[in-house]
Design a protein around this motif. Structure first.
Motif, PDB file in Angstrom:
ATOM      1  N   PRO A   1       0.848  -1.363  -0.097  1.00 49.69           N
ATOM      2  CA  PRO A   1       0.022   0.023   0.015  1.00 49.69           C
ATOM      3  C   PRO A   1       0.788   1.390   0.091  1.00 49.69           C
ATOM      4  O   PRO A   1       1.890   1.386   0.541  1.00 49.69           O
ATOM      5  CB  PRO A   1      -0.773  -0.433   1.500  1.00 49.69           C
TER       6      PRO A   1
ATOM      7  N   LYS B   1      -1.749   4.433   4.801  1.00 48.22           N
ATOM      8  CA  LYS B   1      -2.816   4.184   3.741  1.00 48.22           C
ATOM      9  C   LYS B   1      -3.859   2.972   4.458  1.00 48.22           C
ATOM     10  O   LYS B   1      -4.612   2.596   4.382  1.00 48.22           O
ATOM     11  CB  LYS B   1      -2.360   3.597   2.619  1.00 48.22           C
ATOM     12  N   ASP B   2      -2.906   2.103   4.962  1.00 48.04           N
ATOM     13  CA  ASP B   2      -3.770   0.706   5.573  1.00 48.04           C
ATOM     14  C   ASP B   2      -2.698   0.114   6.562  1.00 48.04           C
ATOM     15  O   ASP B   2      -1.537  -0.222   6.596  1.00 48.04           O
ATOM     16  CB  ASP B   2      -3.228  -0.374   4.399  1.00 48.04           C
TER      17      ASP B   2
ATOM     18  N   SER C   1      -0.587  -2.945   6.603  1.00 46.59           N
ATOM     19  CA  SER C   1       0.595  -3.125   5.853  1.00 46.59           C
ATOM     20  C   SER C   1       1.581  -3.360   6.640  1.00 46.59           C
ATOM     21  O   SER C   1       2.664  -4.108   6.132  1.00 46.59           O
ATOM     22  CB  SER C   1       0.732  -1.835   5.084  1.00 46.59           C
TER      23      SER C   1
END
Length: 541
Positions: A236, A253-254, A257
């Motif tokens: 990500p 973002k995530d 990850s």
């Protein structure tokens, strides 16, 4: 006076006889998720002396250890390692399964009767209640009248819960949203102070605050493909699968990850050290047991496949983390006082694109459910008789079949005939009637071992070698009977373990009875494995 002396001698002999029964102060079971056996030697020249090499050069290596059931998935592997059993008996038939009679789908450790401890949300609504047999960790608790402590550690809930058994001291897993290790009210009402203290350090964010650069110069990664292949997935926040990776951007973002980087393993092993300190594991004469799952190898493997530089780097970094952890155990518990074993829950296939590029057998499976339903509707005048192909099994709508007054055996026979015509399928078997199937015995036995009448589909499918779901256009997965999924590492080290190796065929279900023999405790209730006598006979001499 002579009688007193004689009594004293007899008492001394009795006590010395009891003293001969000794156990390690701590057993550590490390399961490296998605670790193929060949990773031990593929990257051997680049490993440090203190990690995997130390285990190989000091411990006892079982070089032909195989999974003996299907499917080869995470929850099943962990359950089989610690129960010495198979899904037919221990009930863990997949990460998810469908109950035969009701058609209800469930996750292996779901338990909505408990609540999350250590965070908000439902990530802690988990327990081992679906596990139908005891574990070696349960048996240690029973053998020590619950004085021996057991702690399970993993990023994954299932990989902490199932190895730790039914009544451990604690089981902890990572909640991605909060970045905290959590548990459930099945175990306790609040986190112990050492877990809360660990969480307050905010290590996930710190580990994901910089760049993931290769540990070595790119040219040193000789066992991998070049640093950008079309069959690799992308972390990500990144635009392509190329070093260096911006970890801060990926984490923003995530939050999941973290799991796809080597630093998820770093976090896990640091938490394992905190567990040893916090629970004082291995600090008295009653044996304790710590189960550790290093899960980032699996998440990274799924993302990029086994041949990427990222995977090689993940294993080189895990090797360094293991060396640090073993050094910690040497100092904290004492080199001669702990027994460690390392294995895997399953392996992993090469990416389809990689195999196609190198002219090896591979390909993508097609979605067969609609075609099969259309075939059955023509034959039996009832639609949607098949509900799922979960776990490479055909699941039928039993209630619809019953209300429509259809013959289940006829439906199964028609299903088998249809599936046998599909080009990607090697074998199909009615799982409840193995005797009539024209399938090689070794595969048939694996299907039988994996079939639980209440939690498995009626028909088992075996795809051809290298075949993979179209979902995996990049990266890889696992689950098959082939060696890339079922040939796993197994090494014992420490305590009284002799140095050596064997190429004898052994099975994942042999780990628990070997531990039971070494510890002189009862094997788990559903155990079907055998002790590895090349180890146990030398230890018990």
């Amino acid at each position: 006076m002579k009688k007193l002396v004689l009594f004293s001698l007899l008492l001394a002999g009795f006590l010395s006889g009891n003293a001969q029964l000794n156990r390690p102060k701590l057993v550590v079971g490390i399961v490296v998720d998605q670790m193929r056996w060949d990773y031990l030697y593929r990257y051997y020249d680049l490993y440090s002396d203190g990690g995997f090499k130390r285990m190989i050069n000091e411990g006892f290596s079982c070089n032909n250890t195989l999974i003996n059931y299907l499917p080869s998935y995470t929850a099943v592997g962990h359950s089989s390692i610690f129960t010495g059993s198979v899904p037919a008996i221990n009930g863990i038939t997949g990460n998810n399964w469908i109950y035969t009679n009701t058609g209800k789908s469930t996750y292996c450790t779901d338990d909505d009767s408990v609540q999350t401890v250590g965070a908000t949300g439902t990530a802690g609504q988990m327990s081992p209640r679906n596990l139908l047999s005891t574990t070696i960790t349960d048996e240690l608790r029973l053998a020590t009248n619950f004085e021996g402590k057991v702690v399970g550690v993993s990023l994954k809930d299932r990989a902490s819960i199932l190895p730790a058994g039914h009544n451990p001291t604690g089981a902890y897993w990572l909640d991605d949203h909060s970045g905290h290790f959590i548990t459930s009210t099945y175990y306790r009402k609040e986190l112990p102070g050492w877990v809360a203290g660990f969480n307050q350090q905010g290590l996930p964010g710190k580990l994901m605050s910089g760049l993931w650069k290769p540990l070595l110069p790119i040219a040193a990664y000789k066992q991998s493909t070049k640093d950008n292949e079309p069959w690799e997935g992308i972390l990500p926040g990144a635009k392509e699968p190329v070093f260096p990776y911006d970890l801060k951007a990926a984490y923003a973002k995530d939050k999941e990850s973290l799991r796809q980087t080597p630093f998820g393993n770093t976090l896990t092993l640091e938490f394992a050290e905190a567990a040893i300190d916090g629970e004082q594991l291995g600090q008295d004469n009653t044996t304790d047991f710590l189960t550790i799952n290093c899960a980032s190898t699996d998440y990274s493997g799924h993302l990029v496949g086994p041949n990427a530089i990222e995977i090689e780097d993940v294993y080189l970094r895990l090797d360094k983390d293991l060396a640090t952890f073993f050094s910690y155990l040497d100092k904290k518990v004492g080199k001669a006082n702990y027994l460690v074993f390392l294995s895997a829950d399953h392996g992993g296939a090469n990416a389809v694109g990689f195999m196609q590029h190198n002219k090896m057998p591979t390909g993508y499976t097609t979605s067969l459910r609609d075609g099969l339903n259309n075939h059955l509707q023509k034959a039996f005048q009832v639609g949607k008789l098949v509900t799922s192909f979960l776990n490479e099994q055909v699941h039928f709508n039993r209630q619809l079949i019953e209300t429509s007054k259809l013959d289940l055996d006829a439906i199964k026979n028609s299903t088998i005939a249809y599936l046998n015509q599909q080009p990607e399928i090697a074998f199909v078997m009615d799982a409840s009637k193995p005797g009539s199937a024209g399938i090689p015995g070794v595969i048939k036995e694996m299907i039988i071992n994996g079939y639980n009448k209440d939690r498995s589909g009626a028909i088992k499918i075996i795809y051809k070698s290298g075949m993979m779901s179209g979902h995996y256009k990049t990266g890889t997965t696992h689950g098959s009977w082939y060696a890339y999924d079922t040939h796993i590492p197994l090494i014992f080290m420490g305590w009284k373990i002799p140095h050596g190796s064997t190429n004898k065929t052994l099975h994942i279900t042999d780990i628990a009875p070997t531990l039971a023999a070494l510890l002189h405790i009862q094997m788990p209730s559903g155990c079907i494995g055998d002790p590895i006598t090349t180890i146990t006979d030398q230890v018990n001499e």
